[in-house]
Write a protein that holds these residues in place. Structure first.
Motif, PDB file in Angstrom:
ATOM      1  N   GLY A  87      -2.519   4.046   3.163  1.00  0.00           N
ATOM      2  CA  GLY A  87      -2.276   2.483   3.523  1.00  0.00           C
ATOM      3  C   GLY A  87      -2.392   2.286   4.995  1.00  0.00           C
ATOM      4  O   GLY A  87      -2.917   3.114   5.842  1.00  0.00           O
ATOM      5  N   ALA A  88      -2.449   1.055   5.105  1.00  0.00           N
ATOM      6  CA  ALA A  88      -2.626   0.707   6.629  1.00  0.00           C
ATOM      7  C   ALA A  88      -1.652   1.244   7.665  1.00  0.00           C
ATOM      8  O   ALA A  88      -0.493   1.007   7.563  1.00  0.00           O
ATOM      9  CB  ALA A  88      -2.787  -1.098   6.722  1.00  0.00           C
ATOM     10  N   LEU A 120      13.942  -0.664  11.788  1.00  0.00           N
ATOM     11  CA  LEU A 120      13.441   0.072  12.901  1.00  0.00           C
ATOM     12  C   LEU A 120      12.068  -0.774  13.081  1.00  0.00           C
ATOM     13  O   LEU A 120      11.358  -0.712  12.322  1.00  0.00           O
ATOM     14  CB  LEU A 120      12.894   1.737  12.414  1.00  0.00           C
ATOM     15  N   GLU A 121      12.330  -1.358  14.211  1.00  0.00           N
ATOM     16  CA  GLU A 121      10.986  -2.156  14.430  1.00  0.00           C
ATOM     17  C   GLU A 121      10.201  -1.807  15.668  1.00  0.00           C
ATOM     18  O   GLU A 121      10.860  -1.734  16.659  1.00  0.00           O
ATOM     19  CB  GLU A 121      11.482  -3.777  14.703  1.00  0.00           C
ATOM     20  N   THR A 122       9.004  -1.426  15.582  1.00  0.00           N
ATOM     21  CA  THR A 122       8.255  -1.169  16.495  1.00  0.00           C
ATOM     22  C   THR A 122       6.982  -2.276  16.788  1.00  0.00           C
ATOM     23  O   THR A 122       7.014  -3.255  16.195  1.00  0.00           O
ATOM     24  CB  THR A 122       7.379   0.183  16.122  1.00  0.00           C
ATOM     25  N   GLY A 123       6.197  -1.826  17.689  1.00  0.00           N
ATOM     26  CA  GLY A 123       5.027  -3.031  17.778  1.00  0.00           C
ATOM     27  C   GLY A 123       4.221  -3.004  16.605  1.00  0.00           C
ATOM     28  O   GLY A 123       3.408  -3.879  16.274  1.00  0.00           O
ATOM     29  N   GLU A 124       4.218  -1.931  15.866  1.00  0.00           N
ATOM     30  CA  GLU A 124       3.355  -2.073  14.482  1.00  0.00           C
ATOM     31  C   GLU A 124       3.890  -2.224  13.212  1.00  0.00           C
ATOM     32  O   GLU A 124       3.112  -2.711  12.168  1.00  0.00           O
ATOM     33  CB  GLU A 124       2.659  -0.634  14.585  1.00  0.00           C
ATOM     34  N   PHE A 125       4.918  -2.013  13.110  1.00  0.00           N
ATOM     35  CA  PHE A 125       5.696  -2.060  11.740  1.00  0.00           C
ATOM     36  C   PHE A 125       7.211  -2.437  11.877  1.00  0.00           C
ATOM     37  O   PHE A 125       7.855  -1.950  12.771  1.00  0.00           O
ATOM     38  CB  PHE A 125       5.333  -0.446  10.827  1.00  0.00           C
ATOM     39  N   CYS A 128      16.364   4.260   0.991  1.00  0.00           N
ATOM     40  CA  CYS A 128      15.075   3.950   0.699  1.00  0.00           C
ATOM     41  C   CYS A 128      14.611   3.137   2.066  1.00  0.00           C
ATOM     42  O   CYS A 128      15.764   2.650   2.827  1.00  0.00           O
ATOM     43  CB  CYS A 128      14.791   3.038  -0.529  1.00  0.00           C
ATOM     44  N   TYR A 129      13.510   3.188   2.419  1.00  0.00           N
ATOM     45  CA  TYR A 129      12.850   2.283   3.504  1.00  0.00           C
ATOM     46  C   TYR A 129      11.848   1.379   2.877  1.00  0.00           C
ATOM     47  O   TYR A 129      10.976   1.751   2.388  1.00  0.00           O
ATOM     48  CB  TYR A 129      12.355   3.025   4.730  1.00  0.00           C
ATOM     49  N   ARG A 130      12.103   0.303   3.366  1.00  0.00           N
ATOM     50  CA  ARG A 130      11.166  -0.855   2.635  1.00  0.00           C
ATOM     51  C   ARG A 130      10.141  -1.212   4.007  1.00  0.00           C
ATOM     52  O   ARG A 130      10.460  -1.549   5.117  1.00  0.00           O
ATOM     53  CB  ARG A 130      11.716  -2.202   2.309  1.00  0.00           C
ATOM     54  N   HIS A 131       8.686  -0.936   3.803  1.00  0.00           N
ATOM     55  CA  HIS A 131       7.802  -1.273   4.814  1.00  0.00           C
ATOM     56  C   HIS A 131       7.427  -2.785   4.582  1.00  0.00           C
ATOM     57  O   HIS A 131       7.075  -3.139   3.471  1.00  0.00           O
ATOM     58  CB  HIS A 131       6.807  -0.235   4.341  1.00  0.00           C
ATOM     59  N   GLU A 132       7.747  -3.506   5.594  1.00  0.00           N
ATOM     60  CA  GLU A 132       7.768  -5.024   5.299  1.00  0.00           C
ATOM     61  C   GLU A 132       6.418  -5.430   5.270  1.00  0.00           C
ATOM     62  O   GLU A 132       5.861  -6.315   4.415  1.00  0.00           O
ATOM     63  CB  GLU A 132       8.353  -5.632   6.422  1.00  0.00           C
ATOM     64  N   ALA A 133       5.314  -5.141   6.023  1.00  0.00           N
ATOM     65  CA  ALA A 133       4.127  -5.601   6.070  1.00  0.00           C
ATOM     66  C   ALA A 133       3.334  -5.161   4.511  1.00  0.00           C
ATOM     67  O   ALA A 133       2.512  -6.036   3.943  1.00  0.00           O
ATOM     68  CB  ALA A 133       3.056  -5.036   7.141  1.00  0.00           C
ATOM     69  N   SER A 141      15.147  -6.598  -6.965  1.00  0.00           N
ATOM     70  CA  SER A 141      15.372  -7.844  -6.421  1.00  0.00           C
ATOM     71  C   SER A 141      14.669  -7.741  -4.932  1.00  0.00           C
ATOM     72  O   SER A 141      14.771  -8.503  -4.026  1.00  0.00           O
ATOM     73  CB  SER A 141      16.884  -7.955  -5.824  1.00  0.00           C
ATOM     74  N   LEU A 142      13.963  -6.595  -4.769  1.00  0.00           N
ATOM     75  CA  LEU A 142      13.433  -6.329  -3.272  1.00  0.00           C
ATOM     76  C   LEU A 142      11.858  -6.807  -3.268  1.00  0.00           C
ATOM     77  O   LEU A 142      11.395  -6.630  -2.260  1.00  0.00           O
ATOM     78  CB  LEU A 142      13.387  -4.895  -2.786  1.00  0.00           C
ATOM     79  N   ASP A 143      11.287  -7.156  -4.295  1.00  0.00           N
ATOM     80  CA  ASP A 143      10.056  -7.953  -4.098  1.00  0.00           C
ATOM     81  C   ASP A 143       9.094  -6.665  -3.681  1.00  0.00           C
ATOM     82  O   ASP A 143       8.409  -6.684  -2.578  1.00  0.00           O
ATOM     83  CB  ASP A 143       9.859  -8.982  -3.132  1.00  0.00           C
TER      84      ASP A 143
END
Ligand SMILES: [Zn+2]
Length: 274
Positions: A10-11, A117-122, A138-143, A180-182
């Protein structure tokens, strides 16, 4: 998937298979590398020198963070080694008591449900999902709307719920919550990407509820048996060689029924409550 060879899936998301294929791990543990310029490593896997080297060789930039989904021996023992080699920050929840926990994992930052955890990329958001393990995240990758599921959901098989740290009631609640997490896809700790998250979660809940119905029917027909004696009735379609594992899941089902007020145990013998 070939151990030691990273694939871009993925990206800014790469998957690297650890060399620990086996009955409990399927093809092996998936280590994910997230980010192109600064990298977060999710589940570094077992403390294998070969795998720790492969993680560093395949990371497209410096490793700044190491996240773990839980502290079972196939997911987190590589974390402290990799942190020592890179200076990366460790994130996750510390191991709960129990013999199958990785006591070497000591997070610099203890994550709670909703922490990011927020970085410049994700941006990765922690979703506390107790059940397989009480400290499972679990970890949701927002993008991408992908969820890194660790052992909460794996491809190709159902996960073992091993009491007392494993808890069937919490597991079902944590599955329900994912709906419920889309989510666009599930990136599991073992096996390939799952691109039909809603159907998969529905199937898993249904599978556990059908098993629970079989437990109830077996208690009705064969009351006052021990967990071991009850196992062949509830898991009659499962190879006897796997019954020692099935016993653990059966105990998890029975403890859930006890919490629900539907079953009772007297001297380790189980029956439906009257
Ligand atoms: Zn696990």
């Amino acid at each position: 998937m070939i151990a030691g060879v990273a694939e871009q899936i993925g990206a800014g998301i790469r998957r690297l298979l650890a060399p620990n294929a086996g009955m409990m791990t399927g093809p092996g543990t998936n280590t994910y590398l997230i980010g192109d310029t600064e990298v977060a490593v999710l589940d570094p896997g077992p403390a294998s020198g070969k795998h720790i080297d492969a993680i560093q060789q395949n990371a497209p930039g410096p490793i700044r963070w190491i996240l773990v989904t839980h502290t079972h021996p196939d997911h987190s023992p590589g974390a402290s080694k990799l942190a020592a080699a890179t200076g990366a920050q460790l994130l996750g929840q510390p191991p709960p008591p129990g013999r199958v926990q990785d006591k070497t994992f000591s997070p610099d930052r203890i994550l709670q449900d909703g922490d990011v955890l927020e970085t410049g990329e994700f941006l990765l958001r922690a979703v506390h999902t107790p059940g397989h393990a009480s400290n499972h995240i679990c970890y949701r990758h927002e993008a991408t709307r992908w969820l890194f599921t660790g052992d909460h959901i794996m491809s190709g098989s159902t996960v073992v719920i091993d009491p007392p740290d494993g808890n069937m009631k919490h597991y079902l609640e944590s599955l329900q919550r994912l709906k419920s997490l889309d989510l666009a896809a599930l990136a599991p700790g073992h096996g390939p990407l799952i691109e039909n998250p809603v159907e998969t979660v529905d199937w898993l809940i249904d599978h556990r509820m059908r098993r629970e119905a079989k437990v109830v029917a077996s208690l009705r027909n064969h009351p006052d048996l021990t967990v071991r004696e009850l196992t062949p009735f509830v898991y009659d379609e499962v190879d006897r060689k796997l019954h020692h594992l099935a016993e653990r899941s059966l105990l998890a089902h029975l403890l859930k029924l006890e919490l629900d007020g539907s079953a009772v145990q007297v001297n380790n013998r189980w029956r439906l409550s009257s």
